[in-house]
Design a protein around this motif. Structure first.
Motif, PDB file in Angstrom:
ATOM      1  N   ARG A  74       0.824  -1.217   0.000  1.00 35.99           N
ATOM      2  CA  ARG A  74       0.000   0.000   0.000  1.00 35.99           C
ATOM      3  C   ARG A  74       0.862   1.272   0.000  1.00 35.99           C
ATOM      4  NH1 ARG A  74      -5.633  -0.433  -0.884  1.00 35.99           N
ATOM      5  NH2 ARG A  74      -6.482  -2.217   0.261  1.00 35.99           N
ATOM      6  N   GLY A  75       1.964   1.244  -0.760  1.00 41.03           N
ATOM      7  CA  GLY A  75       2.829   2.406  -0.864  1.00 41.03           C
ATOM      8  C   GLY A  75       3.931   2.469   0.174  1.00 41.03           C
ATOM      9  N   VAL A  76       3.919   1.584   1.167  1.00 46.14           N
ATOM     10  CA  VAL A  76       4.924   1.587   2.231  1.00 46.14           C
ATOM     11  C   VAL A  76       5.934   0.476   1.962  1.00 46.14           C
ATOM     12  CG1 VAL A  76       5.339   1.443   4.709  1.00 46.14           C
ATOM     13  CG2 VAL A  76       3.201   2.440   3.860  1.00 46.14           C
ATOM     14  N   ASP A  77       7.205   0.834   1.881  1.00 49.12           N
ATOM     15  CA  ASP A  77       8.256  -0.137   1.609  1.00 49.12           C
ATOM     16  C   ASP A  77       8.419  -1.110   2.779  1.00 49.12           C
ATOM     17  OD1 ASP A  77      11.222  -1.140   1.541  1.00 49.12           O
ATOM     18  OD2 ASP A  77      10.891  -0.272  -0.444  1.00 49.12           O
ATOM     19  N   LEU A  78       8.642  -2.380   2.451  1.00 47.87           N
ATOM     20  CA  LEU A  78       8.815  -3.410   3.477  1.00 47.87           C
ATOM     21  C   LEU A  78       9.895  -3.021   4.483  1.00 47.87           C
ATOM     22  CD1 LEU A  78       8.377  -6.366   4.548  1.00 47.87           C
ATOM     23  CD2 LEU A  78      10.203  -7.046   2.984  1.00 47.87           C
ATOM     24  N   ASN A  79      10.996  -2.459   4.015  1.00 49.38           N
ATOM     25  CA  ASN A  79      12.101  -2.126   4.908  1.00 49.38           C
ATOM     26  C   ASN A  79      11.716  -1.059   5.929  1.00 49.38           C
ATOM     27  OD1 ASN A  79      14.199  -3.859   3.840  1.00 49.38           O
ATOM     28  ND2 ASN A  79      14.149  -2.585   2.009  1.00 49.38           N
ATOM     29  N   GLU A  80      10.807  -0.163   5.563  1.00 48.74           N
ATOM     30  CA  GLU A  80      10.325   0.839   6.518  1.00 48.74           C
ATOM     31  C   GLU A  80       9.540   0.176   7.641  1.00 48.74           C
ATOM     32  OE1 GLU A  80       8.854   4.706   4.838  1.00 48.74           O
ATOM     33  OE2 GLU A  80       8.885   3.549   2.974  1.00 48.74           O
ATOM     34  N   LEU A  81       8.737  -0.822   7.298  1.00 50.32           N
ATOM     35  CA  LEU A  81       7.951  -1.539   8.304  1.00 50.32           C
ATOM     36  C   LEU A  81       8.860  -2.338   9.231  1.00 50.32           C
ATOM     37  CD1 LEU A  81       5.175  -2.731   5.850  1.00 50.32           C
ATOM     38  CD2 LEU A  81       4.841  -1.130   7.736  1.00 50.32           C
ATOM     39  N   VAL A  82       9.889  -2.973   8.666  1.00 51.83           N
ATOM     40  CA  VAL A  82      10.842  -3.731   9.484  1.00 51.83           C
ATOM     41  C   VAL A  82      11.579  -2.796  10.434  1.00 51.83           C
ATOM     42  CG1 VAL A  82      12.934  -5.148   9.435  1.00 51.83           C
ATOM     43  CG2 VAL A  82      11.120  -5.539   7.745  1.00 51.83           C
ATOM     44  N   ARG A  83      12.004  -1.663   9.918  1.00 54.20           N
ATOM     45  CA  ARG A  83      12.726  -0.690  10.744  1.00 54.20           C
ATOM     46  C   ARG A  83      11.860  -0.220  11.902  1.00 54.20           C
ATOM     47  NH1 ARG A  83      14.850   1.724   6.883  1.00 54.20           N
ATOM     48  NH2 ARG A  83      13.232   3.282   6.465  1.00 54.20           N
ATOM     49  N   SER A 334      17.964  -9.112  -6.027  1.00 61.47           N
ATOM     50  CA  SER A 334      17.748  -9.456  -4.615  1.00 61.47           C
ATOM     51  C   SER A 334      16.267  -9.561  -4.314  1.00 61.47           C
ATOM     52  CB  SER A 334      18.387  -8.401  -3.695  1.00 61.47           C
ATOM     53  OG  SER A 334      17.796  -7.128  -3.919  1.00 61.47           O
ATOM     54  N   ASP A 335      15.930 -10.417  -3.358  1.00 60.59           N
ATOM     55  CA  ASP A 335      14.585 -10.529  -2.808  1.00 60.59           C
ATOM     56  C   ASP A 335      14.626  -9.830  -1.451  1.00 60.59           C
ATOM     57  OD1 ASP A 335      12.289 -11.319  -1.423  1.00 60.59           O
ATOM     58  OD2 ASP A 335      12.313 -13.370  -2.178  1.00 60.59           O
ATOM     59  N   PRO A 336      13.928  -8.725  -1.273  1.00 62.35           N
ATOM     60  CA  PRO A 336      14.029  -7.968  -0.015  1.00 62.35           C
ATOM     61  C   PRO A 336      13.627  -8.793   1.206  1.00 62.35           C
ATOM     62  CG  PRO A 336      12.128  -7.238  -1.293  1.00 62.35           C
ATOM     63  CD  PRO A 336      12.935  -8.133  -2.184  1.00 62.35           C
ATOM     64  N   ARG A 337      12.754  -9.757   1.005  1.00 65.08           N
ATOM     65  CA  ARG A 337      12.324 -10.611   2.113  1.00 65.08           C
ATOM     66  C   ARG A 337      13.470 -11.493   2.597  1.00 65.08           C
ATOM     67  NH1 ARG A 337       7.656 -13.592  -0.982  1.00 65.08           N
ATOM     68  NH2 ARG A 337       9.494 -13.865  -2.315  1.00 65.08           N
ATOM     69  N   ALA A 338      14.235 -12.047   1.646  1.00 63.49           N
ATOM     70  CA  ALA A 338      15.387 -12.876   2.008  1.00 63.49           C
ATOM     71  C   ALA A 338      16.453 -12.044   2.701  1.00 63.49           C
ATOM     72  CB  ALA A 338      15.952 -13.544   0.755  1.00 63.49           C
ATOM     73  N   VAL A 339      16.661 -10.817   2.220  1.00 60.62           N
ATOM     74  CA  VAL A 339      17.656  -9.925   2.828  1.00 60.62           C
ATOM     75  C   VAL A 339      17.292  -9.643   4.278  1.00 60.62           C
ATOM     76  CG1 VAL A 339      18.680  -7.624   2.747  1.00 60.62           C
ATOM     77  CG2 VAL A 339      18.270  -8.878   0.611  1.00 60.62           C
ATOM     78  N   VAL A 340      16.030  -9.337   4.529  1.00 62.61           N
ATOM     79  CA  VAL A 340      15.572  -9.021   5.889  1.00 62.61           C
ATOM     80  C   VAL A 340      15.711 -10.234   6.805  1.00 62.61           C
ATOM     81  CG1 VAL A 340      13.495  -8.567   7.247  1.00 62.61           C
ATOM     82  CG2 VAL A 340      14.017  -7.131   5.269  1.00 62.61           C
ATOM     83  N   LEU A 341      15.277 -11.385   6.340  1.00 63.37           N
ATOM     84  CA  LEU A 341      15.342 -12.580   7.185  1.00 63.37           C
ATOM     85  C   LEU A 341      16.792 -12.950   7.513  1.00 63.37           C
ATOM     86  CD1 LEU A 341      12.537 -14.952   5.821  1.00 63.37           C
ATOM     87  CD2 LEU A 341      12.448 -13.315   7.703  1.00 63.37           C
ATOM     88  N   ARG A 342      17.675 -12.835   6.528  1.00 61.28           N
ATOM     89  CA  ARG A 342      19.090 -13.142   6.786  1.00 61.28           C
ATOM     90  C   ARG A 342      19.656 -12.196   7.848  1.00 61.28           C
ATOM     91  NH1 ARG A 342      22.584 -10.467   4.093  1.00 61.28           N
ATOM     92  NH2 ARG A 342      21.533 -10.615   2.051  1.00 61.28           N
ATOM     93  N   GLN A 343      19.359 -10.926   7.734  1.00 61.24           N
ATOM     94  CA  GLN A 343      19.890  -9.939   8.678  1.00 61.24           C
ATOM     95  C   GLN A 343      19.391 -10.173  10.100  1.00 61.24           C
ATOM     96  OE1 GLN A 343      18.544  -6.324   6.823  1.00 61.24           O
ATOM     97  NE2 GLN A 343      20.337  -6.141   5.495  1.00 61.24           N
TER      98      GLN A 343
END
Length: 450
Positions: A74-83, A334-343
Motif C-alpha cells: 500500500r505504498g509503504v516499503d517493506l524495509n520501513e515496516l521492518v525498521r 535481490s529478494d528484499p524478504r530474504a535480505v531481511v530474514l538473513r539480517q
C-alpha cells in the motif's frame, strides 16, 4: 491391489496415447504458458492498489533490466515496516493486516482497537474444535486448514453476503482464527498419526498473532521476546506478494465468480500447498541436508560451489536440477524478504547453535548466482525468501508440518484484501482463453469401433 494397479496403467496408457501438447506449439501460436511473457515477466492481468513487487525495469526496447528487489505494501516499503518494528520494539503483523485491508496506516487508537479485536477472535466458534477438528484429523495440516475454512461456512449466519461490511467481518475472523485452527490441527496430527501426546492451550488475552502461535504451539507455553519478534517478522514478509502470485490470483479468480469467502480462501490455501509455491521452504531444508552430507568443510567456498554445480547438473540433491531457495519470477538482483530474514536471523542462529547451517545457506546465496551464470548462461538469479524461512522455523523449534501452514497464516490478510478489491471493484468474472488443438472426429457407434 495388483489388479487395480494394472487397471490404472491401462487407463494411463490410453490417456497418453490420445493426449499430447508440444511446448513448442505454444511459442509458435503466441500462447503465453503460465501467463508468462517470453522474457519471463508476468502477463498484465489486472489492477490493484494493494501491493507492488519490483524486481526489474523495462528498457527502451522492452528488455528486462535487473534491479534490487522491493516489496511495497500500500505504498509503504517493506524495509520501513521492518525498521519500525525493531527500532520501536513492536509486533507489526496486525498493523500490516490493517494496512493491507484498509489502505492506510492506522492511528494509535485504531491499531489498539484492531489488535484487541484480533485477539478476541483467536477463539473459534462454539463446538468448532469438537465437531470439525477432533472428528476428522489429517496427516497434512494445509489440507486440514482448507477443509476447516470451508467448514466455517456453516458457522456463519451470512456466508453468501458480499457486502463490504460482511466481507470485512469474515476477513477479520479468518485472520484471527486460522492460527488457532492451524495449531489445533497440528496437535491432532501428533496424536493420531505420530502417536505422541497432544495438548490444547486456550488463547491468552492480549497476545499478538506471533505470541499466540508460540504460546499455543509449545507444551510449556514459554517463549522469548526475541523468538516472537522473529516469527512476527516472518508473518510480515509473507503477508502479501501482489495480485499475480499464484495463491492470490487463485483467490481473485474464485472471487470474480461471486462465490463465498470460504470457498475463495480455501482455494488459495490449496494453491499455496504446492511445492512450486508455498511448499518450497521444505525443499530448501531437504537440500540443506544434502549439502551437509556432501560437503566436508562448510566454509570452503570452492567445495560448496562444486556441490551446487553438481545439483544443477542433476548429479546431487534430489535430481531435479534445482537449487531450492534460488531464483524468483520477479526478483533478479535481490529478494528484499530474504535480505531481511538473513539480517535478523543471524543472532538467533548463533545463540541456538545453528550458526554452521546459517553460514552454509549464506554461501548458497552468495555462490548460487555464480554457478547459475556459469551453467545456464547469463540469467540473473538471487536468493528468495524460502532460503531462510525454513531454518528460522527450525530455530524456533517448529515442526516441518507447519512450515507451509505458517506461510498461509501470513498470507491471509493479503488474500482477503485481494478478494475484497476483486468483489467490490473488478466485478467481472476472470475468463482467459485457451486455443483448442483437438482433431475433428466423427462419432462412431460401439459396433463400428470394433
Amino acid at each position: 491391489m495388483a489388479q487395480q494397479s494394472s487397471g490404472m496403467e491401462f487407463l494411463c496408457r490410453e490417456y497418453l496415447k490420445n493426449n499430447y501438447i508440444d511446448p513448442e506449439t505454444s511459442e509458435r501460436l503466441g500462447v503465453k504458458r503460465g501467463l508468462r511473457n517470453p522474457d519471463g515477466t508476468g502477463v498484465l492481468a489486472g489492477l490493484t492498489n494493494i501491493c507492488d513487487v519490483v524486481g526489474y525495469e523495462k528498457g527502451p526496447a522492452g528488455e528486462v533490466i535487473p534491479t534490487p528487489g522491493r516489496l511495497i505494501y500500500r505504498g509503504v516499503d517493506l524495509n520501513e515496516l521492518v525498521r519500525e518494528a525493531y527500532e520501536h520494539d513492536r509486533f507489526i503483523f496486525e498493523e500490516v493486516s490493517w494496512l493491507l485491508l484498509f489502505g492506510s496506516l492506522p492511528k494509535k487508537s485504531e491499531l489498539e482497537k484492531f489488535q484487541q479485536i484480533i485477539a478476541e477472535h483467536h477463539n473459534l466458534p462454539e463446538h468448532f474444535i469438537e465437531d470439525v477438528l477432533l472428528r476428522s484429523p489429517s496427516p497434512n495440516i494445509m489440507n486440514k486448514m482448507a477443509r476447516s475454512v470451508l467448514s466455517l461456512y456453516s458457522y456463519d449466519e451470512r456466508p453468501e453476503d458480499l457486502s463490504l461490511e460482511n466481507l470485512m467481518e469474515q476477513s477479520i475472523n479468518l485472520i484471527a482464527g486460522l492460527p488457532t485452527i492451524m495449531v489445533n490441527a497440528y496437535q491432532l496430527k501428533r496424536r493420531v498419526y505420530d502417536k505422541q501426546s497432544m495438548f490444547f492451550h486456550p488463547p491468552t488475552p492480549g497476545q499478538s498473532t506471533a505470541e499466540h502461535i508460540l504460546s499455543t504451539y509449545r507444551a510449556d507455553q514459554k517463549f522469548t521476546h526475541e523468538e516472537a519478534k522473529l516469527l512476527d517478522l516472518c508473518l510480515l514478509v509473507h503477508a502479501d506478494h501482489g495480485g499475480g502470485n499464484n495463491s492470490a490470483f487463485t483467490c481473485r479468480v474464485l472471487s470474480s465468480s461471486g462465490t463465498d469467502t470460504y470457498s475463495a480462501i480455501a482455494a488459495a490455501i490449496g494453491s499455496l500447498k504446492g511445492p512450486k509455491h508455498g511448499g518450497a521452504n521444505l525443499k530448501v531444508m531437504e537440500q540443506l541436508e544434502y549439502l551437509k552430507a556432501g560437503v566436508e568443510d562448510y566454509r570452503d567456498e570452492d567445495e560448496v560451489r562444486e556441490f551446487l554445480r553438481r545439483i544443477i547438473r542433476k548429479q546431487a540433491g534430489d535430481g531435479s536440477g534445482l537449487i531450492y531457495g534460488m531464483g524468483h519470477a520477479i526478483y533478479t538482483i535481490s529478494d528484499p524478504r530474504a535480505v531481511v530474514l538473513r539480517q535478523k536471523a543471524e543472532k538467533l542462529a548463533v545463540e541456538k547453535g545453528f550458526e554452521e547451517e546459517f553460514r552454509l545457506l549464506c554461501l548458497v546465496e552468495k555462490l548460487g548466482p555464480q554457478v547459475f551464470a556459469e551453467e545456464k548462461g547469463n540469467k540473473t538469479v538471487c536468493a528468495n525468501v524460502d532460503l531462510y524461512s525454513g531454518l528460522i522455523y527450525k530455530m524456533l523449534g517448529i515442526s516441518q508440518d507447519l512450515y507451509t501452514p505458517l506461510f498461509a497464516i501470513s498470507r491471509i490478510p493479503g488474500w482477503c484484501a485481494h478478494r475484497i478489491e476483486e468483489v467490490v471493484f473488478a466485478n467481472r468474472i476472470i475468463r482467459p482463453a485457451y486455443k483448442y488443438l483437438g482433431v475433428r472426429q466423427k462419432y462412431k457407434t460401439l459396433e463400428e469401433r470394433g
